[in-house]
Motif scaffolding. Sequence first.
Motif, PDB file in Angstrom:
ATOM      1  N   ALA A  79     -49.382  59.786   3.271  1.00  0.00           N
ATOM      2  CA  ALA A  79     -48.086  60.252   2.806  1.00  0.00           C
ATOM      3  C   ALA A  79     -48.227  61.470   1.897  1.00  0.00           C
ATOM      4  N   MET A  80     -49.308  61.566   1.143  1.00  0.00           N
ATOM      5  CA  MET A  80     -49.467  62.650   0.180  1.00  0.00           C
ATOM      6  C   MET A  80     -49.996  63.936   0.811  1.00  0.00           C
ATOM      7  N   ASP A  81     -50.695  63.858   1.904  1.00  0.00           N
ATOM      8  CA  ASP A  81     -51.319  65.016   2.504  1.00  0.00           C
ATOM      9  C   ASP A  81     -50.650  65.308   3.845  1.00  0.00           C
ATOM     10  N   PRO A  82     -49.643  66.199   3.861  1.00  0.00           N
ATOM     11  CA  PRO A  82     -48.951  66.474   5.114  1.00  0.00           C
ATOM     12  C   PRO A  82     -49.873  67.151   6.116  1.00  0.00           C
ATOM     13  N   GLY A  83     -49.598  66.899   7.361  1.00  0.00           N
ATOM     14  CA  GLY A  83     -50.393  67.501   8.410  1.00  0.00           C
ATOM     15  C   GLY A  83     -49.899  68.886   8.769  1.00  0.00           C
ATOM     16  N   ASP A  84     -50.609  69.518   9.671  1.00  0.00           N
ATOM     17  CA  ASP A  84     -50.292  70.845  10.168  1.00  0.00           C
ATOM     18  C   ASP A  84     -49.648  70.681  11.547  1.00  0.00           C
ATOM     19  N   PRO A  85     -48.343  70.980  11.685  1.00  0.00           N
ATOM     20  CA  PRO A  85     -47.684  70.766  12.970  1.00  0.00           C
ATOM     21  C   PRO A  85     -48.241  71.627  14.103  1.00  0.00           C
ATOM     22  N   ALA A  86     -48.716  72.825  13.798  1.00  0.00           N
ATOM     23  CA  ALA A  86     -49.303  73.674  14.843  1.00  0.00           C
ATOM     24  C   ALA A  86     -50.597  73.056  15.363  1.00  0.00           C
TER      25      ALA A  86
END
Length: 134
Positions: A21-28
């Motif tokens: 939850a704290m570390d958002p991912g990279d959508p690309a």
Amino acid sequence: MIKALRFAVAALAASTVSAAAMDPGDPAKGEQDFKRCAVCHNIGPNATIKVGPPLNGIVGRQIGSWEGYSYGKATKEKGADGTVWTEDMLFTYLADPAAFVGGASKMPMKFPDEQFRRDVITYLAQFNIDGEKK
């Protein structure tokens, strides 16, 4: 002793989910990584059932609820009470689908790489139930 062990396991599980939850991912990056998922799943405006259900609107959608897809018993039971997918739940599910649903899962793959899961989930979360990006 058993109580301490249970606490330690619970704390470890909570820290893993909290980290997601704290570390958002990279959508690309997630879009590229999704190619591994696209063997069985579609996403987007024209998504159809393949080996697995479309993943449109998966975040916030009731577990085991895509109309016309034949889910396994354990998955149907997991969502029978109306439980919906959250990003944290997907993070746990993708690590070990059978363990998450508590029985056999039609999803044969496990994704142990946490960043891979974050990126794919961030990508999936962009799509609403109609397959349009939010």
